[in-house]
Enzyme design. Structure first.
Site, PDB file in Angstrom:
ATOM      1  N   GLY A 198      59.900  86.527  56.401  1.00  0.00           N
ATOM      2  CA  GLY A 198      58.929  86.427  55.305  1.00  0.00           C
ATOM      3  C   GLY A 198      57.768  85.593  55.777  1.00  0.00           C
ATOM      4  O   GLY A 198      57.716  85.184  56.937  1.00  0.00           O
ATOM      5  N   MET A 248      55.288  82.154  55.691  1.00  0.00           N
ATOM      6  CA  MET A 248      55.575  80.721  55.568  1.00  0.00           C
ATOM      7  C   MET A 248      55.813  80.425  54.094  1.00  0.00           C
ATOM      8  O   MET A 248      55.293  81.120  53.213  1.00  0.00           O
ATOM      9  CB  MET A 248      54.372  79.890  56.061  1.00  0.00           C
ATOM     10  CG  MET A 248      54.187  79.897  57.558  1.00  0.00           C
ATOM     11  SD  MET A 248      52.757  78.899  58.062  1.00  0.00           S
ATOM     12  CE  MET A 248      53.303  77.228  57.713  1.00  0.00           C
ATOM     13  N   ASP A 249      56.604  79.416  53.814  1.00  0.00           N
ATOM     14  CA  ASP A 249      56.772  78.881  52.462  1.00  0.00           C
ATOM     15  C   ASP A 249      57.422  79.856  51.479  1.00  0.00           C
ATOM     16  O   ASP A 249      57.160  79.781  50.281  1.00  0.00           O
ATOM     17  CB  ASP A 249      55.380  78.449  51.927  1.00  0.00           C
ATOM     18  CG  ASP A 249      55.477  77.466  50.780  1.00  0.00           C
ATOM     19  OD1 ASP A 249      56.489  76.742  50.704  1.00  0.00           O
ATOM     20  OD2 ASP A 249      54.556  77.432  49.954  1.00  0.00           O
ATOM     21  N   GLY A 306      60.820  80.306  51.481  1.00  0.00           N
ATOM     22  CA  GLY A 306      62.194  79.858  51.226  1.00  0.00           C
ATOM     23  C   GLY A 306      63.191  80.192  52.323  1.00  0.00           C
ATOM     24  O   GLY A 306      64.405  80.140  52.090  1.00  0.00           O
ATOM     25  N   LYS A 307      62.723  80.468  53.524  1.00  0.00           N
ATOM     26  CA  LYS A 307      63.645  80.850  54.613  1.00  0.00           C
ATOM     27  C   LYS A 307      64.594  79.696  54.979  1.00  0.00           C
ATOM     28  O   LYS A 307      65.804  79.896  55.086  1.00  0.00           O
ATOM     29  CB  LYS A 307      62.855  81.264  55.872  1.00  0.00           C
ATOM     30  CG  LYS A 307      61.922  82.440  55.638  1.00  0.00           C
ATOM     31  CD  LYS A 307      61.129  82.784  56.882  1.00  0.00           C
ATOM     32  CE  LYS A 307      60.267  81.675  57.417  1.00  0.00           C
ATOM     33  NZ  LYS A 307      59.203  81.218  56.485  1.00  0.00           N
ATOM     34  N   GLU A 316      63.381  78.927  62.490  1.00  0.00           N
ATOM     35  CA  GLU A 316      62.114  78.974  63.242  1.00  0.00           C
ATOM     36  C   GLU A 316      62.274  79.901  64.449  1.00  0.00           C
ATOM     37  O   GLU A 316      61.788  79.611  65.555  1.00  0.00           O
ATOM     38  CB  GLU A 316      61.660  77.565  63.683  1.00  0.00           C
ATOM     39  CG  GLU A 316      61.543  76.541  62.554  1.00  0.00           C
ATOM     40  CD  GLU A 316      60.436  76.798  61.541  1.00  0.00           C
ATOM     41  OE1 GLU A 316      59.627  77.729  61.742  1.00  0.00           O
ATOM     42  OE2 GLU A 316      60.419  76.094  60.516  1.00  0.00           O
ATOM     43  N   GLN A 335      60.932  82.563  65.187  1.00  0.00           N
ATOM     44  CA  GLN A 335      59.708  83.155  65.762  1.00  0.00           C
ATOM     45  C   GLN A 335      59.304  82.449  67.041  1.00  0.00           C
ATOM     46  O   GLN A 335      58.637  83.032  67.890  1.00  0.00           O
ATOM     47  CB  GLN A 335      58.549  83.123  64.741  1.00  0.00           C
ATOM     48  CG  GLN A 335      57.920  81.763  64.464  1.00  0.00           C
ATOM     49  CD  GLN A 335      58.667  80.968  63.397  1.00  0.00           C
ATOM     50  OE1 GLN A 335      59.673  81.426  62.896  1.00  0.00           O
ATOM     51  NE2 GLN A 335      58.181  79.784  63.049  1.00  0.00           N
ATOM     52  N   VAL A 381      51.151  76.362  66.756  1.00  0.00           N
ATOM     53  CA  VAL A 381      50.679  75.037  66.341  1.00  0.00           C
ATOM     54  C   VAL A 381      51.522  74.671  65.118  1.00  0.00           C
ATOM     55  O   VAL A 381      51.353  75.260  64.043  1.00  0.00           O
ATOM     56  CB  VAL A 381      49.177  75.034  65.963  1.00  0.00           C
ATOM     57  CG1 VAL A 381      48.759  73.653  65.462  1.00  0.00           C
ATOM     58  CG2 VAL A 381      48.302  75.448  67.135  1.00  0.00           C
ATOM     59  N   GLY A 432      52.742  73.180  61.851  1.00  0.00           N
ATOM     60  CA  GLY A 432      51.948  72.668  60.735  1.00  0.00           C
ATOM     61  C   GLY A 432      52.513  73.127  59.421  1.00  0.00           C
ATOM     62  O   GLY A 432      53.579  73.731  59.357  1.00  0.00           O
TER      63      GLY A 432
HETATM   64  N1  LIG Z   1      58.613  71.104  44.077  1.00  0.00           N
HETATM   65  C1  LIG Z   1      59.210  72.298  44.166  1.00  0.00           C
HETATM   66  N2  LIG Z   1      59.901  72.803  43.127  1.00  0.00           N
HETATM   67  C2  LIG Z   1      60.505  73.998  43.214  1.00  0.00           C
HETATM   68  N3  LIG Z   1      60.478  74.767  44.299  1.00  0.00           N
HETATM   69  C3  LIG Z   1      59.802  74.318  45.349  1.00  0.00           C
HETATM   70  C4  LIG Z   1      59.142  73.079  45.363  1.00  0.00           C
HETATM   71  N4  LIG Z   1      58.552  72.919  46.566  1.00  0.00           N
HETATM   72  C5  LIG Z   1      58.854  74.023  47.280  1.00  0.00           C
HETATM   73  N5  LIG Z   1      59.598  74.869  46.535  1.00  0.00           N
HETATM   74  C6  LIG Z   1      60.130  76.177  46.940  1.00  0.00           C
HETATM   75  O1  LIG Z   1      60.453  76.114  48.287  1.00  0.00           O
HETATM   76  C7  LIG Z   1      59.879  77.247  48.949  1.00  0.00           C
HETATM   77  C8  LIG Z   1      59.640  76.856  50.389  1.00  0.00           C
HETATM   78  O2  LIG Z   1      60.913  76.691  50.975  1.00  0.00           O
HETATM   79  P1  LIG Z   1      61.119  76.537  52.543  1.00  0.00           P
HETATM   80  O3  LIG Z   1      62.572  76.817  52.758  1.00  0.00           O
HETATM   81  O4  LIG Z   1      60.607  75.232  53.003  1.00  0.00           O
HETATM   82  O5  LIG Z   1      60.212  77.737  53.071  1.00  0.00           O
HETATM   83  P2  LIG Z   1      60.059  78.407  54.507  1.00  0.00           P
HETATM   84  O6  LIG Z   1      61.185  77.932  55.382  1.00  0.00           O
HETATM   85  O7  LIG Z   1      60.101  79.887  54.246  1.00  0.00           O
HETATM   86  O8  LIG Z   1      58.709  77.994  55.007  1.00  0.00           O
HETATM   87  C9  LIG Z   1      58.638  77.539  48.140  1.00  0.00           C
HETATM   88  O9  LIG Z   1      58.246  78.885  48.238  1.00  0.00           O
HETATM   89  C10 LIG Z   1      59.113  77.256  46.732  1.00  0.00           C
HETATM   90  O10 LIG Z   1      59.771  78.394  46.213  1.00  0.00           O
HETATM   91  C1  LIG Z   2      51.333  81.390  61.146  1.00  0.00           C
HETATM   92  C2  LIG Z   2      51.728  80.443  62.225  1.00  0.00           C
HETATM   93  C3  LIG Z   2      52.637  79.427  61.968  1.00  0.00           C
HETATM   94  N1  LIG Z   2      52.965  78.565  62.951  1.00  0.00           N
HETATM   95  C4  LIG Z   2      53.922  77.488  62.666  1.00  0.00           C
HETATM   96  C5  LIG Z   2      53.617  76.607  61.493  1.00  0.00           C
HETATM   97  C6  LIG Z   2      54.978  76.087  61.089  1.00  0.00           C
HETATM   98  O1  LIG Z   2      55.274  74.954  61.889  1.00  0.00           O
HETATM   99  C7  LIG Z   2      55.916  77.258  61.459  1.00  0.00           C
HETATM  100  C8  LIG Z   2      56.350  78.083  60.275  1.00  0.00           C
HETATM  101  O2  LIG Z   2      57.249  77.312  59.518  1.00  0.00           O
HETATM  102  P1  LIG Z   2      57.763  77.765  58.051  1.00  0.00           P
HETATM  103  O3  LIG Z   2      59.047  76.995  57.920  1.00  0.00           O
HETATM  104  O4  LIG Z   2      57.955  79.244  58.062  1.00  0.00           O
HETATM  105  O5  LIG Z   2      56.712  77.335  57.084  1.00  0.00           O
HETATM  106  O6  LIG Z   2      55.171  78.086  62.348  1.00  0.00           O
HETATM  107  C9  LIG Z   2      52.462  78.720  64.225  1.00  0.00           C
HETATM  108  O7  LIG Z   2      52.804  77.959  65.140  1.00  0.00           O
HETATM  109  N2  LIG Z   2      51.576  79.713  64.490  1.00  0.00           N
HETATM  110  C10 LIG Z   2      51.184  80.577  63.531  1.00  0.00           C
HETATM  111  O8  LIG Z   2      50.351  81.475  63.825  1.00  0.00           O
END
Ligand SMILES: Nc1ncnc2c1ncn2[C@@H]1O[C@H](COP(=O)(O)OP(=O)(O)O)[C@@H](O)[C@H]1O
Ligand SMILES: Cc1cn([C@H]2C[C@H](O)[C@@H](COP(=O)(O)O)O2)c(=O)[nH]c1=O
Length: 228
Positions: free
Chosen positions: A9, A11-12, A14-15, A87, A89, A171, A173
């Site tokens: 999916g 970023m952000d 819920g993975k 992570e 990727q 990068v 972030g």
């Molecule tokens: N304060 C919050 N309250 C409820 N849900 C949250 C909050 N902060 C983040 N989330 C949920 O967490 C998800 C991000 O989860 P995360 O596992 O860190 O994502 P990913 O690994 O895909 O980047 C967001 O899409 C949201 O659904």
């Molecule tokens: C799009 C993109 C992302 N990244 C990095 C940024 C974050 O550190 C991770 C993704 O983490 P998440 O748990 O899925 O939010 O990937 C990157 O290095 N390069 C990119 O193009």
């Protein structure tokens, strides 16, 4: 049959949360998993979710051999019932091949989590290999949203709030960062706004621009009439 599953999916979406839930549900039933990650925002050897949960993990750095590591662990009498790789990727294609071998030869389920495409909407090599090898690719159900309200399908990198298309593929972030001048962040966008490089900040700036404010009628008086 053990499987290699790629949970994918933007970023952000819920993975990492799902990775932690899978780990929780299985360990609650007495199973023992091996958790790997690479370059998590929380630091080396951590798997973290934005919901605040974090767990220790084995850092699968460049050159790390998943298959050799697990064979070593098992042959020393260690236990492993399933594998989680977050992570994913960032992993090299050879490391994804090793994960497939873990499924086929060690007969362990492997759950890999990662974003599919980078900030230029190009496949990460590790994600490409996962798409090629996985038994299943699961797109996460909780959709992240673009600022316009549409489903977010793409990851944008921002600097000072503006989308950039030049730079290194990796990068580390976060979203909700990158608003300050020179600061790198990320923002999830729908394809339309990714193509137009329109982030929340640039959309906001455009909405406030005098160019799009209602124009007094007299300013139109010298313009040709548009025929329909
Ligand atoms: N304060 C919050 N309250 C409820 N849900 C949250 C909050 N902060 C983040 N989330 C949920 O967490 C998800 C991000 O989860 P995360 O596992 O860190 O994502 P990913 O690994 O895909 O980047 C967001 O899409 C949201 O659904
Ligand atoms: C799009 C993109 C992302 N990244 C990095 C940024 C974050 O550190 C991770 C993704 O983490 P998440 O748990 O899925 O939010 O990937 C990157 O290095 N390069 C990119 O193009």
């Amino acid at each position: 049959m053990p499987e290699l599953v790629f949970f994918s999916g933007t970023m952000d979406c819920g993975k990492s949360t799902l990775a932690l839930q899978i780990e929780h549900n299985r360990s609650a039933r007495g199973l023992q998993g091996m958790i790997f990650t690479r370059d998590d925002r929380a630091g080396a050897g951590k798997l973290s979710s934005r919901l605040g949960l974090v767990t220790d993990a084995v850092e699968a750095a460049e050159g790390f051999d998943f298959y050799a590591y697990l064979v070593g662990h098992l042959s020393k009498g260690g236990r492993c019932d399933y594998v989680i790789a977050d992570e994913a990727q960032f992993l090299a294609p050879e490391q994804i091949d090793q994960l497939a071998r873990v499924v086929d030869d060690l007969e362990l389920d492997v759950f890999a989590f990662g974003i599919t495409t980078d900030f230029r909407s190009k496949l990460f090599p590790g994600s490409q290999r996962l798409v090629e090898l996985a038994d299943r690719v699961e797109v996460l159900q909780v959709e992240a949203l673009c600022w316009c309200g549409a489903r977010a399908t793409h990851n944008a990198r921002t600097v000072g709030g503006e989308m950039v298309v030049e730079g290194a593929q990796v990068v580390v972030g976060d979203v909700n960062a990158g608003d300050e001048v020179g600061e790198v962040g990320y923002e999830v966008l729908c394809r339309r706004h990714h193509r137009r490089r329109m982030t929340a900040a640039t959309a906001r700036a455009a909405a406030l621009s005098p160019d799009v404010l209602p124009v007094p009628a007299e300013e139109f008086s010298d313009r040709p009439t548009v025929r329909s």
